[in-house]
Design a protein around this motif. Structure first.
Motif, short mmCIF file in Angstrom:
data_model
loop_
_atom_site.label_atom_id
_atom_site.label_comp_id
_atom_site.label_asym_id
_atom_site.label_seq_id
_atom_site.Cartn_x
_atom_site.Cartn_y
_atom_site.Cartn_z
N ARG A 1 10.41 -3.34 6.35
CA ARG A 1 9.50 -2.35 6.93
C ARG A 1 8.47 -3.08 7.78
O ARG A 1 8.14 -4.24 7.52
N THR B 1 4.81 -4.14 9.08
CA THR B 1 3.51 -4.37 8.43
C THR B 1 2.47 -4.45 9.54
O THR B 1 2.20 -5.51 10.08
N VAL C 1 2.30 -4.75 -2.51
CA VAL C 1 3.31 -4.06 -1.71
C VAL C 1 2.60 -3.51 -0.48
O VAL C 1 1.46 -3.05 -0.55
N GLU D 1 3.45 0.37 4.15
CA GLU D 1 4.66 0.93 4.73
C GLU D 1 5.82 0.97 3.74
O GLU D 1 6.74 1.79 3.87
N MET D 2 5.80 0.08 2.74
CA MET D 2 6.88 0.04 1.75
C MET D 2 6.55 0.80 0.48
O MET D 2 7.43 1.05 -0.35
N THR E 1 7.63 3.17 -6.43
CA THR E 1 7.27 1.75 -6.48
C THR E 1 6.88 1.31 -7.89
O THR E 1 7.32 0.26 -8.37
N TYR F 1 8.22 6.06 6.56
CA TYR F 1 9.28 5.10 6.85
C TYR F 1 10.46 5.26 5.89
O TYR F 1 10.28 5.50 4.70
N TRP G 1 12.85 0.02 8.91
CA TRP G 1 11.76 -0.60 9.66
C TRP G 1 11.58 -0.02 11.05
O TRP G 1 10.46 0.04 11.57
#
Length: 849
Positions: free
Chosen positions: A422, A424, A517, A520-521, A526, A639, A642
């Motif tokens: 992704r 950053t 993290v 974007e991720m 998570t 997202y 990427w």
């Protein structure tokens, strides 16, 4: 003569890096040199034939003294202004003023000649006729002098980020320099700089709003150059997505050279050409393919060298594919060797000097490293530029033999990245300790010729830029034992020493938390919801946000915009994002369980999604009077890969229950750790009274809510509420803790009651408030402690009826009005006393049972 020799000895002893020696004071003492005292500011003196960048920096010093003291000193060239004191700035070998002091042995030439970017700051007596004393800023070259000038500004209290982060300048009534010789020595890394990259939409949009251009012109870049120089850097890779540094504004390169900033081009832009210069004329140029289009490409290269030949600019050699892609699927070493050979010949032809007299780098980025591993080598004078993995982990370092390469080694490092998995681009996600550790590793392996940092839009990477530049100058200054001295110094410089400890603590923690993290991720999956991990990390951010906001409010008003940019906004923005994804995770879980509270968490997802936009609106339009409009418009929510081309942040998927008022009950609990803990509103079934109904009172009590039969004026006969659970087969007896609101005996003075028992077993009647009164024997021992804690907990011991499947139903029935149930705990050996009666046990909602 003796005094001169003493001065030389003093210089030899102390003209070393001074480890943050403070040499500027607001208070006068014997031998102190006054920059500003009372109503007088000491004039500045320089030579008109010195470097233009030095002259510009002296003018900046004039403005800085004005910012600090409110008085603007006069600037004179070549001749002393008739004052008894002057500040002299100049470059050895370039400024007749400085060379004259050397000739008089008032400055030791050995301290500067042949040195790289070194300065000394010292006070001397009788430098010239009519002048009794002078503060001298002397540099070994133009950047040495410039660094000395800006070092004095920094010591006076002008932050390198005064413009780029709106750091206010604290006013001083008087400013003095202590006697001595001060220097920061020479940098450990020769070339130190930043790479502006991925500049759309934020930086591009800000430049359009601020300067009215679709590209960065010399007005914009002069601000960048000044920042780099104030941070003691010397190198820049300009933005290259949609901009062309050289072609967009012919003044860009000229101003860079005058100010003293060395321009390079990125890892895939060879021969001082910006990639946009090719793509804008792709139809005219043809294919970016050296095997099929060499003649055109060679001329393209030649034009680039013609343009930069009289500057210090560093030339990137080699070649990658069109648009920062691989040149070919296979590793064609012979072709790339031919490219380099021809590039070197072009450099020699255009500059009229051997190619090794023009500094060059070969970037071993991604697949180019395969060429090196396949045996390709470049001439000895070329800097070998290694890189990290785009996430701050160094890919490769030279072995002992490779470290003998005469051209030296460089490192291309990232705190911003566009690519897999992704992008950053939004916030700083680099932990302080991570950058320090990897740059220590880099330097330990002899990579000390060139360091360049991919910083994206510059903002909001202010702190990692500062750390990178300071480590490039003196990598061994900070150790594991004193590393946090660096962010503390940074915070003291921006917000004041009295605020530095707390600001440093928050800066360090947010850098650590963000490093777990990237935004974007981050998504709802998570962290682990079931173990409580999700709630823990979200709460950590919310706590940090509260602490940052508390400090923000304690700051002087003039410091708040800087604090918001450097600390508060990153903390608030990420805390909000964590709360949003945690809420989404809760929404999905509860919806799957047919729990009507899913809708509350859906509301929270929508609320935090809106707040993200509100925080960014404030950054762009309110903070600093709207100075940074468009700088914080980076998308980050939505997202899936990427290179997703979603137009804007997207509300995370949420689910809502229709008619949640009717979707109540049917909870079935399973035990955890030897007990079952249940919120009162999470019942399995209920029976209302004839003229009164069970009512949930949200937010009542210590935990979730309360439930009661209302209105209280109606009889409660026939009302009951039941809780279903599965108990282990071997459990024969349990303790049931019933928690109710501390209602007083307002109707039945003998106390209000409820019954509790398992279906199929015997029930017990509990009088919970018969002694909750102000009688002498109760008032201090029972009444005050109970009403102050707002709940009454009663425990009964019940036999567990036989059950074929382990399912049990516990039923509670109010026998008087005003009984408000809050929580029920069924304990068969594992419950430990807890003020909130522990977390709720695992449960599920069942339908049609």
């Amino acid at each position: 003569m003796t005094s001169v020799l003493a001065l030389f000895c003093f210089a030899a002893m102390f003209a070393q890096p001074m480890k943050e020696v403070k040499y500027v004071s607001e208070h006068q003492a014997n031998g102190y040199f006054a920059i500003k005292q009372g109503n007088e500011a000491t004039p500045l003196l320089l030579s008109s034939v010195d470097f233009p960048g030095v002259i510009r920096a002296v003018n900046d010093l004039q403005e800085d003294i004005f910012k600090v003291t409110g008085l603007k000193p006069a600037v004179f060239q070549n001749k002393a202004p008739g004052a008894k004191q002057v500040i002299i700035a100049g470059t050895i070998g370039k400024s007749p003023l400085i060379d004259g002091l050397v000739a008089k042995k008032l400055i030791d030439a050995k301290a500067l000649k042949g040195k790289w970017e070194k300065f000394i700051i010292t006070t001397i007596a009788n430098p010239m006729p009519g002048v009794e004393s002078a503060l001298v800023i002397a540099g070994s070259g133009k950047r040495g002098t410039i660094y000395g000038i800006y070092d004095l500004s920094e010591q006076m209290g002008v932050s390198p980020w005064y413009w780029w982060a709106d750091v206010p300048v604290a006013k001083k009534e008087n400013v003095f320099v202590m006697p001595g010789i001060y220097t920061k020595g020479e940098p450990a890394v020769k070339y130190r700089g930043i790479f502006i990259n991925d500049e759309a939409p934020c930086l591009t949009g800000w430049v359009k709003h601020t300067y009215g251009t679709d590209y960065g012109d010399h007005r914009f870049y002069s601000r960048v150059f000044e920042l780099i120089l104030r941070l003691r850097g010397n190198y820049l890779w300009p933005a290259m997505w949609n901009w062309s540094f050289y072609a967009d504004d012919a003044m860009n390169g000229k101003v860079a050279d005058e100010m003293g900033v060395i321009i390079g081009t990125s890892h895939h832009e060879p021969m001082a050409r910006n990639h946009q210069e090719w793509t804008r004329k792709r139809k005219e140029h043809g294919a970016w393919n050296y095997a099929t289009n060499q003649k055109v490409i060679d001329q393209f290269f030649r034009d680039g060298i013609e343009r930069m030949k009289s500057t210090e600019d560093i030339v990137t050699i080699g070649m990658r594919g069109d648009g920062d892609e691989a040149m070919s699927d296979e590793t064609d070493v012979q072709l790339l060797e031919r490219v380099v050979k021809n590039q070197r010949q072009i450099i020699a032809d255009v500059t009229k000097k051997p190619a090794n007299k023009t500094t060059q780098i070969w970037a071993l980025y991604k697949e180019v490293l395969d060429y090196y591993d396949a045996g390709m080598r470049v001439p000895d004078d070329v800097i070998m530029l290694l890189c990290d993995d785009n996430w701050g982990n160094v890919r490769r370092l030279p072995n002992e033999k490779e470290r003998q390469h005469p051209g030296g080694w460089g490192m291309y490092y990232h705190v911003d990245y566009v690519g897999a998995p992704r992008n950053t681009k939004w916030l700083n996600v680099t932990p302080i300790q991570h950058m320090w550790e990897q740059l220590q590793l880099t330097y330990d392996y002899g990579v000390d010729k060139l360091w360049v940092l991919n910083v994206g839009d510059i903002k909001p990477m202010e702190y990692p830029i500062t750390l990178f530049m300071d480590m490039a100058w003196e990598p061994k200054r900070y150790t594991v034992n004193n590393l946090l001295d660096h962010p503390r110094k940074f915070c003291a410089q921006q917000f004041g020493d009295d605020q530095a400890d707390e600001a440093m603590r928050i800066l360090n923690l947010y850098s650590k938390y963000n490093g777990r993290v990237t935004a974007e991720m981050l998504d709802k999956d998570t962290y682990n919801l079931e173990t409580g991990e999700w709630k823990m990390v979200s709460d950590e951010y919310l706590k940090l946000e509260a602490e940052a906001l508390r400090q923000y409010l304690s700051l002087k008003p003039e410091c708040r915009d800087a604090y918001k940019q450097l600390i508060l906004f990153p903390v608030q923005a990420m805390a909000n994002l964590y709360e949003m994804y945690y809420s989404q995770a809760m929404n999905h879980k509860l919806f799957a369980e047919k729990n009507p509270q899913a809708n509350l968490w859906a509301d929270n997802v929508e609320r935090t999604f809106r707040r993200d936009a509100e925080l960014e609106y404030d950054y762009n339009n309110v903070m600093s009077g709207g100075k940074w409009k468009n700088m914080m418009i980076q998308k980050k929510i939505g997202y899936t890969s990427w290179n997703d081309n979603f137009p804007a942040n997207q509300l995370p998927q949420i689910y809502r229950m229709e008619n949640p008022e009717s979707a109540v009950g049917n909870y079935v609990f399973t035990p955890a750790n030897g007990y079952v803990s249940m919120e009162a509103e999470h019942y399995f079934s209920k029976k209302d009274a004839a003229k009164a109904q069970w009512t949930v009172i949200p937010y009542l009590g210590r935990t979730l809510s309360g439930v009661a039969v209302m209105p209280y004026s109606q009889p409660v006969d026939g009302a009951s509420i039941s809780y279903k659970m599965q108990l282990p087969a071997d459990v024969r007896q349990v303790k049931v803790h019933v928690v109710v609101k501390s209602t007083l005996a307002f109707k039945n003075l003998d106390g209000h009651r409820y019954s509790v028992g398992f279906d199929g077993g015997s029930a017990q009647v509990v009088n919970f408030n018969n002694n909750l009164n102000e009688k002498p024997e109760n008032i201090y021992s029972i009444f005050y402690p109970t009403v102050a804690r707002r709940v009454i907990e009663k425990t009964v011991q019940l036999d567990v009826p036989a059950s074929a499947d382990g399912m049990q139903v516990l039923t509670l029935s109010p026998l008087d009005p005003g009984v408000v149930f809050e929580k029920i705990v069924v304990d068969f050996g594992g419950f430990k006393k807890s003020y909130l009666f522990m977390d709720e046990s695992p449960n599920k909602r069942v339908v049609n049972q």
